[in-house]
Design an enzyme around this catalytic site. Structure first.
Site, PDB file in Angstrom:
ATOM      1  N   ASP A  50      13.404  23.722  43.719  1.00 38.70           N
ATOM      2  CA  ASP A  50      14.024  25.170  43.104  1.00 38.70           C
ATOM      3  C   ASP A  50      13.589  26.347  43.977  1.00 38.70           C
ATOM      4  O   ASP A  50      12.322  26.854  44.078  1.00 38.70           O
ATOM      5  CB  ASP A  50      13.579  25.408  41.695  1.00 38.70           C
ATOM      6  CG  ASP A  50      14.510  26.548  41.196  1.00 38.70           C
ATOM      7  OD1 ASP A  50      14.985  27.410  41.533  1.00 38.70           O
ATOM      8  OD2 ASP A  50      14.836  26.355  39.987  1.00 38.70           O
ATOM      9  N   HIS A  70      17.534  24.458  42.053  1.00 40.02           N
ATOM     10  CA  HIS A  70      17.983  25.203  41.278  1.00 40.02           C
ATOM     11  C   HIS A  70      19.509  24.766  40.995  1.00 40.02           C
ATOM     12  O   HIS A  70      20.343  24.489  41.648  1.00 40.02           O
ATOM     13  CB  HIS A  70      18.083  26.643  41.620  1.00 40.02           C
ATOM     14  CG  HIS A  70      18.225  27.513  40.469  1.00 40.02           C
ATOM     15  ND1 HIS A  70      17.255  27.853  39.550  1.00 40.02           N
ATOM     16  CD2 HIS A  70      19.412  28.279  40.295  1.00 40.02           C
ATOM     17  CE1 HIS A  70      17.732  28.755  38.744  1.00 40.02           C
ATOM     18  NE2 HIS A  70      19.072  28.988  39.021  1.00 40.02           N
TER      19      HIS A  70
END
Length: 239
Positions: free
Chosen positions: A171, A202
């Site tokens: 992420d 993400h």
């Protein structure tokens, strides 16, 4: 499957718009699906229908209703990206938690509800799920790649409702150091479940998004549904 748009009365006299999807049969419980920074768009409507297909009344609140009601944005449009981040950084988290508590009360009192309400949130919505488990009596909540939870990590001592966190380990918005911090502070709590996705970025569950990954999204959904079944079904006990 029935879907509709509704108005939810707020504690300060306003009304928040929301999209609701209903299961075909008797609901297991109710779920608030809290959006990312893109508004109540096709992705969030699809999430609502996912949970409705699994047996839940699922309501997607228009989180930015105080700033720009009815906004629908896309991560593929550069101008939308600018608007989304303007709204994101202007968002009041404390008011947002209060608004979600109003939504919880609305769903809990609905004729279609068994009185039990959970929440699932993505990005911005993920942080709100964490805060709800610390500050409110939501029955349970699931956070997908919650951003900036670390800014409120001091509230972890107050986390008193079942909470599941899906961590994308690649992420770009939640760095490794932050995930390590969350693990240290949250995993000792027996009410917390954390699942890590080593190859996920993400927004891996954002349908049609730039970083969508079906294997990780399917696994996270299965875990989330099992969690909701445990905590929201009629046989589940209130803490």
């Amino acid at each position: 499957m029935k879907t509709e748009y509704v108005k939810v009365p707020m504690h300060d006299g306003g009304e928040m718009g929301a999209f609701v999807a209903y299961p075909d049969g008797q609901p297991i419980g109710s779920v608030i699906a809290i959006m990312e920074i893109w508004g109540v768009n096709d992705t969030m409507r699809e999430h609502a229908q996912e949970f409705a297909r699994a047996g839940y009344v699922c309501l997607v609140p228009d989180l930015f209703w105080r700033q720009e009601p009815g906004v629908e944005l896309s991560d593929k449009n550069p101008e939308d990206v600018k608007r989304a981040f303007d709204l994101y950084y202007g968002f009041d988290y404390d008011l947002g938690v209060e608004d979600m508590e109003d939504v919880r009360a609305f769903l809990s009192g609905s004729s279609a509800s068994n009185g039990k309400v959970g929440a699932v949130g993505y990005c911005l919505g993920g942080k709100l799920c964490y805060l709800m488990c610390c500050r409110t009596d939501i029955d349970c909540a699931v956070a997908y790649y919650g951003t900036y939870i670390e800014h409120n990590i001091r509230e972890a001592v107050s986390l008193h409702r079942p909470f599941m966190l899906h961590m994308a380990m690649k992420d770009r918005w939640v760095q490794k150091e932050v995930n390590d911090l969350l693990m240290r502070n949250l995993s000792p709590n027996p009410l917390v479940e954390i699942h890590q996705y080593p190859d996920a970025d993400h927004a891996f569950a954002r349908h049609g998004g730039l970083t969508y990954s079906k294997p990780e999204a399917d696994r996270a959904l299965e875990l989330s549904l099992s969690f909701f079944q445990k905590h929201l079904s009629a046989s589940a006990s209130h803490l």
